[in-house]
Design a protein around this motif. Structure first.
Motif, PDB file in Angstrom:
ATOM      1  N   GLY A  92       0.819  -1.207   0.000  1.00  0.00           N
ATOM      2  CA  GLY A  92       0.000   0.000   0.000  1.00  0.00           C
ATOM      3  C   GLY A  92       0.853   1.257   0.000  1.00  0.00           C
ATOM      4  N   ALA A  93       2.046   1.158  -0.586  1.00  0.00           N
ATOM      5  CA  ALA A  93       2.948   2.326  -0.641  1.00  0.00           C
ATOM      6  C   ALA A  93       2.784   3.001  -1.994  1.00  0.00           C
ATOM      7  N   PHE A  94       2.741   4.329  -1.994  1.00  0.00           N
ATOM      8  CA  PHE A  94       2.569   5.069  -3.243  1.00  0.00           C
ATOM      9  C   PHE A  94       3.868   5.778  -3.591  1.00  0.00           C
ATOM     10  N   TYR A 109       4.860   7.536  -0.097  1.00  0.00           N
ATOM     11  CA  TYR A 109       3.862   7.672   0.957  1.00  0.00           C
ATOM     12  C   TYR A 109       3.521   6.265   1.437  1.00  0.00           C
ATOM     13  N   CYS A 110       3.577   6.039   2.744  1.00  0.00           N
ATOM     14  CA  CYS A 110       3.208   4.698   3.218  1.00  0.00           C
ATOM     15  C   CYS A 110       2.790   4.755   4.680  1.00  0.00           C
TER      16      CYS A 110
ATOM     17  N   ASN B 343      -4.390  -3.507   1.220  1.00  0.00           N
ATOM     18  CA  ASN B 343      -3.356  -2.629   1.783  1.00  0.00           C
ATOM     19  C   ASN B 343      -3.402  -1.252   1.138  1.00  0.00           C
ATOM     20  N   GLN B 344      -3.622  -1.232  -0.173  1.00  0.00           N
ATOM     21  CA  GLN B 344      -3.715   0.073  -0.862  1.00  0.00           C
ATOM     22  C   GLN B 344      -4.919   0.855  -0.343  1.00  0.00           C
ATOM     23  N   PHE B 351      -4.551   8.093   4.652  1.00  0.00           N
ATOM     24  CA  PHE B 351      -4.116   9.384   4.088  1.00  0.00           C
ATOM     25  C   PHE B 351      -5.287  10.350   3.929  1.00  0.00           C
TER      26      PHE B 351
END
Lengths: 428, 412
Positions: A92-94, A109-110, B343-344, B351
Motif C-alpha cells: 500500500g505504498a505510493f 507515501y506509506c 493494503n492500498q 491518508f
C-alpha cells in the motif's frame, strides 16, 4: 436581544503560525536528514531529494532528466518493472518520481508499519536502476501520446510558449517536452543522466508524518548505508536568460476560448522586494477577491477564472498572469488587465483592501501548514534554497509590514509598460 | 477513526462536531441535500449555477467572500449529481464569522438580477473551458445519457446544454432556493480546535432562528435493469482513439460498495493492476488504461477507460478489455492480490484522514447517507472482502449486457 445580521462579528488578527520544528541530523553516510514529526494519523512520507533536475540535462537532450527519473521504477539489476510495481503496491505504498527544473526526487507515501519493507526497495532503485529498451519505449510512447493530447489544449500551448519566450529555449527554465526531442532520446541518454546525477550522488532525506526513533533508525539503516561519492564536478555552463518581447498570437481555428499568458522574469525568494511583490500580486490577481477576478470574472463574466502568480525557482523567478477567456473578449481582457495595472501604479491601494489582503494571506499561510507533508514542503523550499531560518517564522510579519506605497511602487517597478510579454493561443 | 458529537436544532438542521485541538484552524462544511439529480430535465445545470449564485450576496450581507477573506478564511464549493457542498477553513479564533455568513445565506439570498446575469456568463465559460475547449472534454456529456436512460444521472452536473443555463430566470432561482436551501435539508459539520458546547451556542444564535421549510421528499425514477449491451461510436477531432466502458453498480453506501471498489482497484488502479500489466505492458494496446467508480449515492457506474496506441482498432481494444474482465468473473482472485488492494485501500483511507477538511466532508457525506457512523466503518468493510465476494460482484456488474461502451474515434 434581537440579532443584527448586518453586523460582522468581531475578529482577531492572525499573527503566528504554529509551526512544528524541523529536526536536522546526519545519516551514517553524511546525508542530511530533515525530520518533521507529527503524531496523528498512521501515515508518513519519505523523500529522497537530489540536485538532478532538467537544469543538468545536456542542451540537446531535453527530457533526459524526465526519463531518468520516471524509469527508476522500470527495472533494477534484480527486478523487472512489473515486480517493482507489485512490490510497492503490495504494501500500500505510493511511489512518486518527480523531476523539476532544479531538483529531482523519489517520494514514497506509506504507513509506518510497512516502512521496513519499502526502504530496501528505495535503496535498490537509487543504486541499481537499469534502463531496459522495452520499458523505455513504453514510456516514450505514453509520453508522446500525452504530448499529442496536451498540445491540443490552448492552455498548455500558451504556457509552454510563454516560458520559451520568457527564458528562451536554450535555458533550462524555458524548455518543455516537445515531440521531436522526446522522439530522439535513447535509453542510454536516460541511463547516462542517472549515472551522472543520481547514482552515488549526494542527496538529502525529508521524513514527515508519524515518524519516531524506529523510523529514523530504519532510514539510517537503508539510506544511511548508501555509498555516496563526491558531488558531480562537471562544469555546467551558466545559461543566460534571453526574453523575446514580441507579442505572439497562435491562431487555433474553432477554439471557443483564447488562452492568455502575460508576464516577465523576476527575482528569487531572497530578494528584498520579494514580500512586497507578493502582496502586490495578491491585490492584483492572487486570490479569489483580487482585482482581476472582480473585474474580469465577477463584473464582466468573460472567464471562469483569471489569476496572477509569482513563481520562484533556484536561479530565477517569474511573474505570470493567466486566463482562458471567451474568444470574442480576448482583446478586451488584455485591455482590462492593463487598465488594472495602471490603476495599481497610479493610485495607492485603499486601507480596507490592503488589510483584507494581508489578513487573507496570513490565514492562508497558517491554513497551509496543517499537515506534516505541507510543513515538510515549506521547509524544503527554505532549506534547499539556502534561505534564512526565519523565512517562515517571519513570513506573516513581513507581509504585515508592506505598505500601500510599497504596493504602488512594486507595480511601477515591475509592471511597467513594455515589461510584460504576451502570448495568446486561440484568436483575438 | 473520526470522533464526533451530534445534535439537531429545532428547525431540523443536523449538526456534527469533530474536535481536534492539534490545529489552529477550523473547518465549517455545509452540505445541502440537492444535486443535479434533483433538477427538472428541462432546466439542467441549475444546481451548479445556483452554487455560483450563493456567493453573490445574501439578505443582510452584500458580499460573501470579502468579509471571510478579511478574517483570514478561505472557502469554496462544489456540486455533484447528489449534493451541493460549501466549505470554509479559517483561524479558529474567527469561527463566528463563518456562522454569520453561512446562516445569512441559508436564511435568504439577495436575489440580484445582475448577479444572475454575470454568473450565467461565468458558468458558460466554465462549460466552454472544461467540457468543450478540451480534447475529450465532452465524454461525460455523451456517456451519461448512454448509461442512464431514466434516472437523472443521465445528465452531467454542468447541464445537458448551454441553453438551459442561458434560460434560467430569477423566479427559477427563488423557487429553487426555497425548495432546497432549508435548515431541514442540510447538514452542518464543524471541525478543528472547537468545542461542542461552543458550536451549540453559535448554532443557537445564528442558525436556530432560520425557519424550517417543507420537507423535501425525493422521488426520482429508478434506472431499470439494463438487459442489452449499448454502444455509441463518436467521431471527433482528437489526437488518439479512446474507449470508455460503463457498468451499472451499487451505490456509495450500499453493502457491496467496498467489494466493487477493490475489484476496480485490482483491475485498474495502479501499475501492477491487471489492465495495466496485460493490456499496456504486455499487449501494448494502450498508452493509458485504468478503472474507477463514480461512487454516487444512488447506483453508480463502474468505469474502465483507456487511450489506444497508434494502429490499434477500437474493436480490438474493446475485445482485449472484455477478456480481462471475463477472467475476473471466471476465476477467483489469488489471496495475495486481494491483500495488495486491501493494503492500498487501507493506506488511502489513512491518508484521506490527514486533512481536517477531508474529515469534515467525509463525516457530512456519511451523515447525509443516513448514518454518520458509516464514516468509521470503511476499514472493517474493506477487510471483510473475500475472493468469493469479489467474484460474485464481478459476475453481477461486469456482464456484457450491463455495459455501455463509448468509442471516441479520431477523425481520420
Amino acid at each position: 436581544m434581537l440579532l443584527d445580521r448586518t453586523q460582522a462579528p468581531d475578529y482577531q488578527l492572525v499573527n503566528d503560525a504554529r509551526l512544528v520544528a524541523v529536526k536536522t541530523q546526519k545519516l551514517d553516510n553524511g546525508a542530511p536528514l530533515y525530520l518533521i514529526a507529527f503524531d496523528q494519523q498512521p501515515v508518513m512520507r519519505v523523500e529522497v531529494n537530489f540536485d538532478a533536475g532538467s537544469w543538468f540535462e545536456p542542451d540537446d537532450q531535453a527530457g533526459a532528466a524526465f526519463f531518468a527519473w520516471k524509469m527508476l521504477s522500470e527495472g533494477t539489476r534484480s527486478r523487472t518493472s512489473a515486480q517493482i510495481s507489485e512490490a510497492f503496491d503490495q504494501y500500500g505504498a505510493f511511489l512518486e518520481l518527480n523531476n523539476g527544473f532544479d531538483r529531482g526526487s523519489l517520494v514514497v507515501y506509506c504507513q509506518p508499519k510497512h516502512l521496513h519493507k519499502v526502504l530496501p526497495l528505495l535503496a535498490e532503485l537509487l543504486t541499481e536502476a537499469v534502463y531496459p529498451e522495452k520499458e523505455f519505449d513504453d514510456l516514450k510512447t505514453m509520453t508522446l501520446q500525452n504530448l499529442k493530447v496536451n498540445f491540443e489544449k490552448t492552455s498548455h500551448v500558451a504556457s509552454v510558449r510563454f516560458r520559451e519566450k520568457l527564458f528562451s529555449r536554450a535555458h533550462p527554465y524555458g524548455r518543455s517536452q516537445q515531440p521531436d526531442s522526446v522522439a530522439r532520446l535513447t535509453p542510454a541518454d536516460a541511463q547516462h543522466f542517472y549515472e551522472r546525477r543520481i547514482q552515488l550522488q549526494p542527496f538529502r532525506v525529508l521524513l514527515a508524518g508519524q515518524v519516531g526513533i524506529t523510523e529514523v533508525a530504519l532510514v539510517n539503516q537503508y539510506l544511511g548505508a548508501l555509498p555516496v561519492g563526491p558531488p558531480g564536478t562537471e562544469a555546467m555552463p551558466t545559461p543566460t536568460i534571453t526574453t523575446d518581447p514580441t507579442p505572439e498570437l497562435i491562431e487555433k481555428a474553432g477554439s471557443l476560448q483564447s488562452s492568455i499568458r502575460m508576464g516577465r522574469t523576476l527575482f528569487k525568494r531572497n530578494h528584498p522586494d520579494f514580500h512586497k511583490v507578493l502582496v502586490m500580486n495578491e491585490v492584483f490577481g492572487g486570490y479569489f477577491g483580487s482585482r482581476l477576478m472582480k473585474n474580469i470574472r465577477e463584473q464582466k463574466g468573460y472567464t471562469y477564472g483569471i489569476s496572477s502568480n509569482v513563481g520562484a525557482f533556484r536561479e530565477a523567478g517569474q511573474f505570470m498572469i493567466g486566463t482562458d477567456v471567451k474568444r470574442e473578449f480576448t482583446q478586451q481582457t488584455i485591455d482590462e488587465i492593463w487598465k488594472e495595472i495602471r490603476l495599481l501604479q497610479t493610485e495607492p491601494v485603499g486601507d480596507d483592501e490592503l488589510m483584507t489582503v494581508k489578513n487573507y494571506m496570513a490565514g492562508e499561510f497558517v491554513g497551509s501548514l496543517n499537515t506534516p507533508f505541507e510543513i515538510a514542503d515549506r521547509y524544503k523550499l527554505i532549506l534547499l534554497d539556502g534561505l534564512p531560518a526565519d523565512f517562515l517564522s517571519h513570513y506573516i510579519a513581513r507581509i504585515r509590514a508592506v505598505t500601500a506605497s510599497d504596493v504602488q511602487q512594486m507595480a511601477q517597478t515591475y509592471l511597467a509598460e513594455g515589461s510584460l510579454i504576451e502570448v495568446v493561443v486561440g484568436s483575438k | 477513526m473520526i470522533q464526533y458529537n451530534q445534535f439537531v436544532l429545532d428547525n431540523g438542521l443536523k449538526v456534527f462536531v469533530h474536535e481536534d485541538a492539534s490545529t489552529p484552524m477550523a473547518a465549517v462544511n455545509i452540505l445541502y441535500n440537492v444535486g443535479s439529480r434533483d433538477e427538472d430535465p428541462a432546466r439542467t445545470g441549475f444546481a451548479h449555477l445556483f452554487e455560483h449564485l450563493m456567493f453573490g450576496g445574501s439578505k443582510h450581507i452584500p458580499s460573501y467572500d470579502e468579509p471571510l477573506q478579511r478574517v483570514g478564511g478561505e472557502n469554496n464549493a462544489f456540486t455533484s449529481p447528489d449534493i451541493t457542498n460549501y466549505y470554509i477553513t479559517l483561524p479558529t479564533a474567527n469561527l463566528e464569522t463563518a456562522f454569520w455568513l453561512e446562516s445569512d445565506r441559508m436564511l435568504s439570498l439577495s436575489f440580484d438580477q445582475n448577479v444572475l446575469d454575470v454568473q450565467q456568463k461565468v458558468v458558460i465559460e466554465e462549460f466552454n473551458q472544461r467540457y468543450l475547449n478540451q480534447p475529450y472534454g465532452d465524454v461525460w456529456l455523451k456517456l451519461r445519457p448512454l448509461a442512464y436512460q431514466q434516472h437523472p444521472y443521465r445528465w452531467a452536473t454542468i447541464g445537458k446544454d448551454i441553453s438551459h443555463i442561458e434560460n434560467a430566470t430569477l423566479d427559477d432561482v427563488k423557487a429553487f432556493f426555497f425548495k432546497y436551501y432549508l435548515p431541514n435539508n442540510a447538514i452542518l459539520v464543524v471541525a478543528g480546535n472547537v468545542t461542542t458546547e461552543q458550536v451549540k451556542q453559535l448554532c443557537k444564535k445564528w442558525f436556530e432562528p432560520i425557519p424550517a421549510g417543507n420537507e423535501y421528499i425525493r422521488s426520482l425514477p429508478a434506472e431499470p435493469r439494463q438487459t442489452q449491451a449499448r454502444l455509441k461510436d463518436h467521431l471527433a477531432d482528437v489526437p488518439l482513439n479512446a474507449i470508455y466502458k460503463a457498468y451499472h453498480m451499487p451505490g456509495r453506501f450500499d453493502t457491496d460498495f467496498q467489494t466493487a471498489d477493490l475489484l476496480s482497484d485490482l483491475l485498474g488502479r495502479s501499475k501492477s493492476s491487471r489492465l495495466y500489466q496485460q493490456l499496456l505492458k504486455e499487449q501494448q494496446l494502450f498508452s493509458n488504461i485504468g478503472s474507477y467508480l463514480t461512487a454516487s449515492v444512488e447506483p453508480g457506474l463502474f468505469m474502465v477507460q483507456g487511450n489506444l496506441n497508434e494502429g490499434v482498432t477500437l474493436e480490438q481494444a474493446d475485445a482485449a478489455i472484455n477478456a480481462v474482465l471475463q477472467e475476473v468473473t471466471d476465476q477467483l482472485v489469488p489471496e495475495n492480490e486481494l491483500i495488495k488492494v486491501k493494503n492500498q485501500a487501507e493506506s488511502t483511507l489513512a491518508f484521506s484522514e490527514v486533512e481536517l477538511l477531508n474529515r469534515a466532508m467525509n463525516l457530512a457525506f456519511a451523515a447525509n447517507a443516513g448514518d454518520p457512523d458509516l464514516v468509521n466503518q470503511e476499514a472493517a468493510k474493506i477487510q471483510a472482502v473475500t475472493p468469493d465476494s469479489i467474484q460474485e460482484i464481478a459476475r453481477q456488474i461486469l456482464r456484457p449486457d450491463n455495459s455501455s461502451t463509448l468509442y471516441y474515434r479520431r477523425r481520420a
